[in-house]
Design a protein around this motif. Structure first.
Motif: not given
Lengths: 360, 185
Positions: A195-205, A210-219
């Motif tokens: 149920x997990x997916x990992x995305x390469x992601x960049x984000x601004x806050x 930031x550079x990194x990874x986003x881990x999501x869980x899908x229902x």
């Protein structure tokens, strides 16, 4: 009958005792958060369906209409989308079209049902285990570019949240269970496992980019129900080198670390230079065993890493398995390839012990 | 007030739906927990049910049947989650249940006996027992929640109770102190 009543009485009492009084607060909060961006279904045609008030005539009429629609759809599909005219041609004759080739058409070259674990399907997504991967486009569609949430449930007592780093070139490190107001850019490959997916992601806050990874869980309904972000801000670039392999926004594939490509070098590095310790695993979220976290070095026991490796900047995502489940291992490196942080995401709350052998 | 909230939520009012969700989330979670017998999966099913309820609410024709409609959704979500569980956990071996200690209190023994009995039932039987004996749903309401005819609901309930009774009876006949299968003495 008396015995049945007695069983019923005992069961009713048991269920009332066993029923939890309250749902965890995150269940409601997370559902309402998802609902904020979820449209309602508003059917154009509201036919009665299996209601007590539905009389037999209406039921049969509904079935007949549905059958006609399905039949028409099937005919349209069979004719390549051209619905045959009924009653002959009327008016202008149809435009001449290319005559069909007298030779038989070639058979399809690939079957979409057969998924090679190392193949990149759709150019975006890599299936680790056949059947695990959903359509990549739908995964992206389920993720809003702006996440409106606040950092809560500090990871490991808050030590990982916006932590000032002593590592040369890395200003801050962020691990966010959820992030507030950040604008995320997701591109490239998606690595999935269960149920997990990992995305390469960049984000601004507000604290930086930031550079990194986003881990999501899908229902089970295909909805994104949890996020976990890992990232760093850097002043010296976003890549790292491991055993001569520069990691930057790439997907490396390997099977059992024996195919001699770059991923295998990573796996070899994992065996030689990276050391892990099961005892470092701690619960990130109290009472939730889906995500565990590890930091530091130690001796690996019961862990294995096979398959594809997803890289983004200084982050690696390995599908891995351990004695207590399967999931992802996300690793942050320093520019020289030295391991800095390790995160685990697993979905089993079974203790890290082997079941006893059957038969005593 | 309840019906008014449902109507407002049907028109897309998220605040109204949040009020409804606050009022029903604990009940949905309890139902899911009892059906699935797994805390994590119950949370997933509850969350899925709330989201599905929001999505499909405009299709609800009789607002006074909101609760029955919700029950149907949570049962469906539990079924879906259970299916996924079977697929995901193929590679994970569940640990066996610890054998009962001889000094357990009667209450704990009763709990274990019922839990063991419930585990031997099919998921459909467990579901109908929870709906009937926890929610006190009548056969007509069971039929609606499970999307089956009333006669089938009555029959399924009868056989589920009978299956549980038989499982409990078999358990009571088993001599105490015997180490469970697969465990060394």
């Amino acid at each position: 009958m008396t015995a049945q009543h007695e069983v019923g009485r005992r069961l009713a009492e048991h269920l009332r005792r066993e029923a939890p009084d309250r749902a965890p607060t995150w269940v409601l909060e997370s559902a309402l958060e998802i609902i904020e961006t979820t449209p309602q279904r508003r059917g154009l045609l509201r036919l009665p369906w299996r209601f007590p008030s539905m009389n037999p005539f209406a039921r049969y009429a509904t079935i007949a209409v549905t059958a006609v629609i399905v039949l028409a759809g099937a005919v349209a599909l069979a004719t390549g989308g051209h619905v045959p005219q009924i009653g002959g041609q009327i008016g202008a004759s149809p435009t001449p079209s290319a005559s069909p080739s007298p030779t038989p058409s070639p058979a399809p070259t690939a079957s979409p049902a057969a998924v090679d674990p190392t193949s990149v399907a759709d150019g975006l997504i890599t299936a680790w285990n056949t059947g695990d991967a959903a359509n990549a486009s739908s995964l992206y569609a389920g993720l809003a570019p702006v996440l409106d949430f606040a950092i809560d449930t500090p990871v490991d007592g808050g030590a990982f949240t916006d932590e000032a780093s002593t590592l040369a070139g890395i200003k801050t490190r962020m691990t966010a269970w959820q992030a507030g107001g950040s604008v995320l850019t997701r591109t490239g490959t998606v690595l999935t496992q269960g149920p997990y997916a990992v995305f390469p992601v960049k984000w601004t806050s507000t604290t930086g980019t930031y550079d990194g990874m986003e881990l999501i869980r899908i229902s089970t309904a295909g909805l994104v129900v949890q996020h976990l972000l890992f990232g760093v801000t850097s002043t010296t670039g976003t890549s790292a080198t491991v055993n001569g392999t520069t990691l930057i926004d790439s997907l490396l594939t390997a099977q059992n670390g024996s195919d001699g490509n770059a991923a295998s070098a990573l796996f070899a590095a994992t065996a030689k230079g990276f050391v892990f310790q099961d005892s470092m695993l701690v619960n990130v979220v109290p009472d939730k065993s889906h995500f565990v976290n590890a930091i530091g070095n130690g001796t690996a026991t019961g862990e294995s890493r096979t398959g594809n490796v997803l890289t983004q900047g200084r982050f690696l995502a390995f599908p891995f398995s351990a004695a207590n489940g399967r999931g992802f291992q996300i690793i942050e490196l320093d520019p020289t390839g030295k391991i800095q942080y390790i995160w685990h995401a697993i979905w089993s709350n079974l203790p890290a012990t082997s079941p006893p052998a059957s038969g005593g | 007030l309840h019906a008014e909230l449902v109507k407002r939520a049907q028109r897309g009012d998220r605040e109204a739906f949040a009020a409804l969700a606050i009022g029903c989330v604990d009940r949905l979670h309890a139902i899911a927990r009892l059906i699935l017998r797994d805390a994590d999966l119950a949370q997933d099913a509850t969350q899925d049910a709330l989201i599905q309820a929001w999505r499909d609410l405009p299709t609800l024709r009789e607002v006074d049947r909101f609760d029955a409609w919700l029950h149907r959704i949570i049962v469906r979500c539990c079924t879906d989650v259970a299916k996924r569980r079977r697929r995901w956990r193929q590679s994970i071996t569940a640990l066996p249940v610890e054998p009962a200690a001889p000094d357990r209190t009667a209450a704990l023994a009763e709990r274990d006996q019922l839990e063991n009995g419930l585990r031997r039932l099919t998921s459909a039987q467990q579901t109908i027992l929870v709906l009937h004996f926890y929610l006190d749903l009548a056969p007509s309401e069971l039929a609606e929640a499970l999307d089956i005819p009333v006669g089938t609901a009555k029959s399924r309930l009868h056989y589920a109770v009978e299956a549980l009774r038989a499982a409990l009876a078999a358990d009571e006949r088993r001599p105490t102190g015997v180490v469970q299968e697969g465990r060394s003495a």
